[in-house]
Design a protein around this motif. Structure first.
Motif, PDB file in Angstrom:
ATOM      1  N   MET A   1      65.405 108.733 131.924  1.00 35.13           N
ATOM      2  CA  MET A   1      66.599 109.130 131.208  1.00 35.13           C
ATOM      3  C   MET A   1      66.398 108.867 129.715  1.00 35.13           C
ATOM      4  O   MET A   1      65.958 107.807 129.319  1.00 35.13           O
ATOM      5  N   SER A   2      66.716 109.856 128.899  1.00 37.73           N
ATOM      6  CA  SER A   2      66.554 109.749 127.450  1.00 37.73           C
ATOM      7  C   SER A   2      67.704 108.995 126.814  1.00 37.73           C
ATOM      8  O   SER A   2      68.839 109.030 127.295  1.00 37.73           O
ATOM      9  N   VAL A   3      67.407 108.339 125.682  1.00 40.08           N
ATOM     10  CA  VAL A   3      68.481 107.822 124.848  1.00 40.08           C
ATOM     11  C   VAL A   3      68.994 108.978 124.003  1.00 40.08           C
ATOM     12  O   VAL A   3      68.308 109.995 123.821  1.00 40.08           O
ATOM     13  N   TYR A   4      70.170 108.831 123.493  1.00 38.39           N
ATOM     14  CA  TYR A   4      70.792 109.830 122.632  1.00 38.39           C
ATOM     15  C   TYR A   4      71.320 109.139 121.394  1.00 38.39           C
ATOM     16  O   TYR A   4      71.563 107.924 121.403  1.00 38.39           O
ATOM     17  N   TYR A   5      71.495 109.918 120.339  1.00 38.92           N
ATOM     18  CA  TYR A   5      71.995 109.384 119.079  1.00 38.92           C
ATOM     19  C   TYR A   5      73.133 110.260 118.572  1.00 38.92           C
ATOM     20  O   TYR A   5      73.061 111.484 118.651  1.00 38.92           O
TER      21      TYR A   5
ATOM     22  N   PRO B   1      72.812 104.945 125.561  1.00 39.84           N
ATOM     23  CA  PRO B   1      71.828 104.828 126.640  1.00 39.84           C
ATOM     24  C   PRO B   1      71.642 106.126 127.428  1.00 39.84           C
ATOM     25  O   PRO B   1      70.641 106.285 128.127  1.00 39.84           O
ATOM     26  N   SER B   2      72.590 107.049 127.308  1.00 39.44           N
ATOM     27  CA  SER B   2      72.514 108.315 128.038  1.00 39.44           C
ATOM     28  C   SER B   2      73.487 109.311 127.421  1.00 39.44           C
ATOM     29  O   SER B   2      74.393 108.940 126.665  1.00 39.44           O
ATOM     30  N   LYS B   3      73.305 110.558 127.782  1.00 43.65           N
ATOM     31  CA  LYS B   3      74.229 111.599 127.340  1.00 43.65           C
ATOM     32  C   LYS B   3      75.621 111.337 127.904  1.00 43.65           C
ATOM     33  O   LYS B   3      76.630 111.503 127.217  1.00 43.65           O
ATOM     34  N   GLU B   4      75.669 110.895 129.140  1.00 43.07           N
ATOM     35  CA  GLU B   4      76.945 110.624 129.797  1.00 43.07           C
ATOM     36  C   GLU B   4      77.735 109.544 129.069  1.00 43.07           C
ATOM     37  O   GLU B   4      78.969 109.613 128.990  1.00 43.07           O
ATOM     38  N   ALA B   5      77.035 108.548 128.533  1.00 42.67           N
ATOM     39  CA  ALA B   5      77.721 107.473 127.798  1.00 42.67           C
ATOM     40  C   ALA B   5      78.392 108.019 126.541  1.00 42.67           C
ATOM     41  O   ALA B   5      79.549 107.686 126.248  1.00 42.67           O
TER      42      ALA B   5
ATOM     43  N   VAL C   1      71.985 113.990 119.180  1.00 43.86           N
ATOM     44  CA  VAL C   1      70.539 114.211 119.244  1.00 43.86           C
ATOM     45  C   VAL C   1      69.944 113.488 120.452  1.00 43.86           C
ATOM     46  O   VAL C   1      70.150 112.273 120.623  1.00 43.86           O
ATOM     47  N   GLU C   2      69.185 114.211 121.251  1.00 43.08           N
ATOM     48  CA  GLU C   2      68.434 113.574 122.336  1.00 43.08           C
ATOM     49  C   GLU C   2      67.190 112.938 121.732  1.00 43.08           C
ATOM     50  O   GLU C   2      66.502 113.550 120.927  1.00 43.08           O
ATOM     51  N   GLY C   3      66.909 111.698 122.123  1.00 45.16           N
ATOM     52  CA  GLY C   3      65.758 110.964 121.597  1.00 45.16           C
ATOM     53  C   GLY C   3      64.459 111.396 122.264  1.00 45.16           C
ATOM     54  O   GLY C   3      63.950 110.698 123.145  1.00 45.16           O
ATOM     55  N   LYS C   4      63.945 112.568 121.869  1.00 45.90           N
ATOM     56  CA  LYS C   4      62.699 113.070 122.428  1.00 45.90           C
ATOM     57  C   LYS C   4      62.000 113.912 121.384  1.00 45.90           C
ATOM     58  O   LYS C   4      62.599 114.331 120.391  1.00 45.90           O
ATOM     59  N   ASP C   5      60.731 114.163 121.616  1.00 42.01           N
ATOM     60  CA  ASP C   5      59.940 114.996 120.703  1.00 42.01           C
ATOM     61  C   ASP C   5      59.514 116.241 121.454  1.00 42.01           C
ATOM     62  O   ASP C   5      58.620 116.193 122.309  1.00 42.01           O
ATOM     63  N   ASP C   6      60.181 117.348 121.175  1.00 39.57           N
ATOM     64  CA  ASP C   6      59.863 118.614 121.840  1.00 39.57           C
ATOM     65  C   ASP C   6      58.525 119.203 121.398  1.00 39.57           C
ATOM     66  O   ASP C   6      58.056 120.175 121.988  1.00 39.57           O
TER      67      ASP C   6
END
Length: 101
Positions: free
Chosen positions: A1-5, A62-66, A94-99
């Protein structure tokens, strides 16, 4: 699960809503697992030609749902309304990932 900002730029048009917002929303953000990484007027616009916001807020989730949970929380609704009516706001999620990795 990704973190989000959440990256929120805020320029108050009135200040009467701010003390209650800070006091109450800090607790609501924590209830949803959010962590403030920055809440400051100390920032510098490095690119672009739009006017820089007065305040910059960065929250780690901690998640998109949060994050969505905060926005849908009835306890947050009056504070969101007060901020919306008392400031110019831009909120980027922003999803904490590198596309591109």
């Amino acid at each position: 699960m990704s973190v989000y900002y959440s990256v929120v730029e805020v320029t108050p048009t009135s200040e009467e809503w701010i003390p209650s917002y800070i006091e109450q929303v800090t607790q609501i953000v924590a209830k949803h697992g959010g962590k403030y990484l920055a809440r400051t007027g100390s920032h510098q616009q490095m690119e672009g030609d739009r006017e820089s916001a007065a305040l910059c807020v960065i929250i780690e989730w901690p998640s998109k749902e949060a994050a969505v949970g905060l926005m849908e929380d009835p306890a947050y609704a009056p504070h969101f309304k007060a901020r919306s009516e008392g400031a110019v706001n831009h909120h980027i999620f922003v999803e904490g990932k590198d596309d591109f990795a």
